[in-house]
Design an enzyme around this catalytic site. Structure first.
Site, PDB file in Angstrom:
ATOM      1  N   LYS A 154      11.697   6.233  74.470  1.00 28.51           N
ATOM      2  CA  LYS A 154      11.157   5.414  75.564  1.00 28.51           C
ATOM      3  C   LYS A 154      12.348   4.777  76.286  1.00 28.51           C
ATOM      4  CE  LYS A 154      10.311   1.275  76.059  1.00 28.51           C
ATOM      5  NZ  LYS A 154      10.850   1.253  77.424  1.00 28.51           N
TER       6      LYS A 154
ATOM      7  N   GLU B 297      20.883  -2.254  67.650  1.00 26.05           N
ATOM      8  CA  GLU B 297      22.128  -2.527  68.371  1.00 26.05           C
ATOM      9  C   GLU B 297      21.778  -3.531  69.463  1.00 26.05           C
ATOM     10  OE1 GLU B 297      24.926  -1.600  67.404  1.00 26.05           O
ATOM     11  OE2 GLU B 297      24.697   0.279  66.309  1.00 26.05           O
TER      12      GLU B 297
ATOM     13  N   CYS C 202      27.693  -3.791  76.212  1.00 21.35           N
ATOM     14  CA  CYS C 202      27.414  -4.633  75.041  1.00 21.35           C
ATOM     15  C   CYS C 202      28.707  -5.124  74.414  1.00 21.35           C
ATOM     16  CB  CYS C 202      26.572  -3.876  74.035  1.00 21.35           C
ATOM     17  SG  CYS C 202      27.267  -2.309  73.530  1.00 21.35           S
TER      18      CYS C 202
ATOM     19  N   GLU D 193      25.732 -14.695  76.714  1.00 19.30           N
ATOM     20  CA  GLU D 193      26.105 -13.346  77.165  1.00 19.30           C
ATOM     21  C   GLU D 193      25.790 -13.211  78.649  1.00 19.30           C
ATOM     22  OE1 GLU D 193      23.617  -9.999  75.921  1.00 19.30           O
ATOM     23  OE2 GLU D 193      25.395  -8.769  75.664  1.00 19.30           O
TER      24      GLU D 193
HETATM   25  P1  NAD Z   1      16.032  -5.259  76.725  1.00 16.18           P
HETATM   26  O1  NAD Z   1      15.984  -5.834  75.376  1.00 16.18           O
HETATM   27  O2  NAD Z   1      15.401  -5.980  77.855  1.00 16.18           O
HETATM   28  O3  NAD Z   1      15.322  -3.802  76.733  1.00 16.18           O
HETATM   29  C1  NAD Z   1      15.714  -2.781  75.828  1.00 16.18           C
HETATM   30  C2  NAD Z   1      14.542  -1.827  75.651  1.00 16.18           C
HETATM   31  O4  NAD Z   1      13.493  -2.493  74.943  1.00 16.18           O
HETATM   32  C3  NAD Z   1      13.928  -1.314  76.934  1.00 16.18           C
HETATM   33  O5  NAD Z   1      13.623   0.060  76.783  1.00 16.18           O
HETATM   34  C4  NAD Z   1      12.657  -2.125  77.034  1.00 16.18           C
HETATM   35  O6  NAD Z   1      11.635  -1.489  77.775  1.00 16.18           O
HETATM   36  C5  NAD Z   1      12.250  -2.236  75.585  1.00 16.18           C
HETATM   37  N1  NAD Z   1      11.326  -3.334  75.266  1.00 16.18           N
HETATM   38  C6  NAD Z   1      11.053  -4.446  75.987  1.00 16.18           C
HETATM   39  N2  NAD Z   1      10.180  -5.233  75.316  1.00 16.18           N
HETATM   40  C7  NAD Z   1       9.902  -4.595  74.148  1.00 16.18           C
HETATM   41  C8  NAD Z   1       9.086  -4.918  73.015  1.00 16.18           C
HETATM   42  N3  NAD Z   1       8.378  -6.040  72.952  1.00 16.18           N
HETATM   43  N4  NAD Z   1       9.075  -4.047  71.982  1.00 16.18           N
HETATM   44  C9  NAD Z   1       9.813  -2.914  72.003  1.00 16.18           C
HETATM   45  N5  NAD Z   1      10.596  -2.557  73.054  1.00 16.18           N
HETATM   46  C10 NAD Z   1      10.635  -3.399  74.107  1.00 16.18           C
HETATM   47  O7  NAD Z   1      17.556  -4.926  76.970  1.00 16.18           O
HETATM   48  P2  NAD Z   1      18.255  -4.476  78.330  1.00 16.18           P
HETATM   49  O8  NAD Z   1      18.221  -5.632  79.263  1.00 16.18           O
HETATM   50  O9  NAD Z   1      17.670  -3.169  78.736  1.00 16.18           O
HETATM   51  O10 NAD Z   1      19.767  -4.212  77.845  1.00 16.18           O
HETATM   52  C11 NAD Z   1      20.767  -5.174  77.875  1.00 16.18           C
HETATM   53  C12 NAD Z   1      21.001  -5.759  76.490  1.00 16.18           C
HETATM   54  O11 NAD Z   1      21.258  -4.702  75.581  1.00 16.18           O
HETATM   55  C13 NAD Z   1      22.211  -6.670  76.394  1.00 16.18           C
HETATM   56  O12 NAD Z   1      21.902  -7.791  75.612  1.00 16.18           O
HETATM   57  C14 NAD Z   1      23.252  -5.816  75.687  1.00 16.18           C
HETATM   58  O13 NAD Z   1      24.236  -6.548  74.996  1.00 16.18           O
HETATM   59  C15 NAD Z   1      22.394  -5.006  74.795  1.00 16.18           C
HETATM   60  N6  NAD Z   1      23.086  -3.770  74.424  1.00 16.18           N
HETATM   61  C16 NAD Z   1      23.544  -3.645  73.139  1.00 16.18           C
HETATM   62  C17 NAD Z   1      24.235  -2.497  72.777  1.00 16.18           C
HETATM   63  C18 NAD Z   1      24.769  -2.320  71.381  1.00 16.18           C
HETATM   64  O14 NAD Z   1      25.126  -1.202  71.027  1.00 16.18           O
HETATM   65  N7  NAD Z   1      24.841  -3.352  70.562  1.00 16.18           N
HETATM   66  C19 NAD Z   1      24.453  -1.487  73.716  1.00 16.18           C
HETATM   67  C20 NAD Z   1      23.968  -1.665  75.009  1.00 16.18           C
HETATM   68  C21 NAD Z   1      23.271  -2.811  75.336  1.00 16.18           C
END
Ligand code: NAD
Length: 480
Positions: free
Chosen positions: A179, A252, A286, A384
């Site tokens: 997804k 992650e 990230c 962040e």
């Molecule tokens: P987000 O948490 O808003 O969304 C991530 C995913 O989760 C999306 O596909 C979203 O649709 C889905 N999602 C949303 N609500 C959900 C729920 N209740 N249950 C399950 N899935 C749900 O993150 P983002 O804004 O897309 O990404 C940015 C964040 O990701 C930053 O905090 C960044 O640090 C982190 N990030 C971490 C890594 C790592 O490897 N540690 C890598 C890239 C990004």
């Protein structure tokens, strides 16, 4: 390996990939080009029933996929890498259109790395280990596939972060449903579509739609593991929801990485690395440098040189070959990053570059902003930002800066920079993070474990450790 690269531009329509077929939806949602702020495509909005069908297909396909040999699965993954390579230019361009990152310096390398990793990971094996053998018995440790893995991915590196999950999940015998983020669904839908021509039906499905599809996956009894990349806040929902079915989890999540430039550092020489470590992908990384600590003995000269380097960069539409810094990916993030600028302004912190958004400019452009020595307690240091704002913070004492770097709920990555490598390594060893680079940054590889401590994550991607997390250990004790 074929290298007849398609240069054609893919302009939709986009479909879900379910059970080996391209599936249309009744509903669609808008996909915006962050460089213009305008809708440029419609993505299929999968229904709960369609997600259910994808999970059922993955469960069915697991029966035959999981019993193939590693070599057979490797052949399929190699064929998939070949197919992706044929669409490399098209995927990279689409990535720039939906994500905003510069085509040549960010989007093409992201697609290339993803394709190369599929091939490399496909060549890895998890052999059966003999853990004990004596006159009475032999004890073997097998690693069996889990079943259906659900991948939930973010919008910052939509191609790489998803394919990082696909390759190890599939080679170890699992099937997968992805997804993608609703902000960047198109490249994932496209590589899902390409997969259907080379992989057996149901092995890899892609269902795009709203955030509500996520909870359906995390609670689903037929999904054995969730591999999640996203924010810590969403990650906590995932962990709670997954508890009901005791899913395996690799999480992650967010970070607030510190870079510590040591008193003896050759700081002039490393400014480009520090700049791109912080501002690459418009700071939406990230493991991006989110707090840059420099020794007070050279702080003023450092800040001036950093700003001078930043002024040479060109911000704009990532399709323009002169552009090195793209927009922020979406309106929500744009507003979030602006709230950091508002806080900086309201508190009167010293802004030495940027700071003001050009309201008349279309798209989600936040100027690269450098804040000189904001207090440790400020929002820009503590939280962040995930955008192109760089706080450069002075320190006097190495023990003190280590304590400040560690004083965070996050523990994703970090970096230490100094001429005396041993001294820098000693500091690196004291950082409470899953990864720490010394005199380099963001080096990655399929055998290099990648994951966070504290609230930045659970588990690891890559490396033998990461691949093991797509399996269940199974101990087999055989009496002689
Ligand atoms: P987000 O948490 O808003 O969304 C991530 C995913 O989760 C999306 O596909 C979203 O649709 C889905 N999602 C949303 N609500 C959900 C729920 N209740 N249950 C399950 N899935 C749900 O993150 P983002 O804004 O897309 O990404 C940015 C964040 O990701 C930053 O905090 C960044 O640090 C982190 N990030 C971490 C890594 C790592 O490897 N540690 C890598 C890239 C990004």
């Amino acid at each position: 390996m074929k290298d007849s690269r398609s240069t054609s531009i893919f302009d939709g329509p986009y479909y879900l990939s379910i059970a080996g077929k391209l599936v249309a939806t009744d509903a669609h949602f808008d996909v915006f080009n962050p460089a213009t702020g305008e809708v440029f495509a419609k993505a299929p909005s999968g229904s709960p029933e369609q997600l259910e069908a994808a999970i059922a297909a993955a469960k069915g396909a697991f029966k035959t996929w999981s019993v193939l040999s590693y070599d057979q699965r490797q052949s399929y993954l190699d064929a998939y890498a070949d197919a992706l390579l044929e669409h490399r230019d098209e995927l990279a361009r689409l990535l720039t259109l939906e994500q905003g990152k510069p085509l040549k310096t960010m989007a093409e390398p992201e697609v290339d790395q993803a394709i190369s990793w599929i091939r490399q990971i496909a060549a890895r094996r998890i052999p059966v280990e003999i853990v004990e053998e004596n006159d009475n018995h032999i004890v073997e440790l097998h690693h069996t596939p889990l079943g259906v893995v659900g991948a939930i991915t973010p919008w910052n590196f939509p191609v790489l972060l998803a394919l990082w999950k696909v390759a190890p999940a599939l080679i170890t015998g699992n099937t997968m449903v992805i997804k993608p983020s609703p902000f960047t669904p198109l490249t994932t839908l496209r590589f899902g579509q390409i997969a259907q021509s080379v992989l057996p039906a149901g092995v890899l499905s892609v269902v795009s739609g709203g955030n509500e599809l996520g909870p359906q996956m995390t609670a689903h009894p037929d999904i054995a593991k969730i591999s999640f990349t996203g924010s810590t806040e969403t990650g906590k929902h995932v962990i709670r929801s997954a508890a009901g079915t005791v899913k395996r989890l690799t999480m992650e999540m967010g970070g607030n990485d510190a870079a510590i430039v040591m008193p003896d550092a050759d700081w002039q020489a490393i400014i480009p690395q520090l700049y791109w470590g912080a501002v690459g992908n418009s700071g939406q990384w990230c493991v991006g440098i989110k707090r840059l600590y420099v020794h007070s003995s050279y702080r003023n000269e450092f800040v001036a040189a950093f700003v001078e380097y930043a002024r040479q960069q060109v911000m704009g539409d990532g399709l323009d070959p002169n552009v090195t810094v793209g927009p922020v990916q979406n309106k929500m993030q744009y507003d979030k990053v602006r709230s950091f600028l508002d806080d900086i302004k309201a508190n009167g912190y010293k802004v030495v570059l940027g700071g003001e958004v050009d309201e008349s400019r279309p798209g989600y452009f936040i100027p690269v902003t450098v804040v000189d020595n904001p207090p440790e307690s400020s929002m820009i240091v503590q939280q962040e930002q995930f955008g192109p704002i760089v706080p450069i913070i002075a320190y006097d004492d190495v023990d003190d800066v280590v304590a400040r770097a560690n004083d965070s709920p996050f523990g994703l990555g970090g970096s230490v920079w100094g001429r005396d490598t041993q001294a820098a390594v000693a500091v690196a060893n004291r950082l409470e993070t899953g990864m720490v680079w010394v005199n380099e940054i963001h080096t990655q590889g399929i055998d290099i474990p990648f994951g966070g401590h504290k609230q930045s994550g659970i588990g690891t991607e890559h490396g033998h450790e990461g691949r093991l997390l797509f399996t269940n250990p199974k101990t087999v004790l055989i009496k002689k």
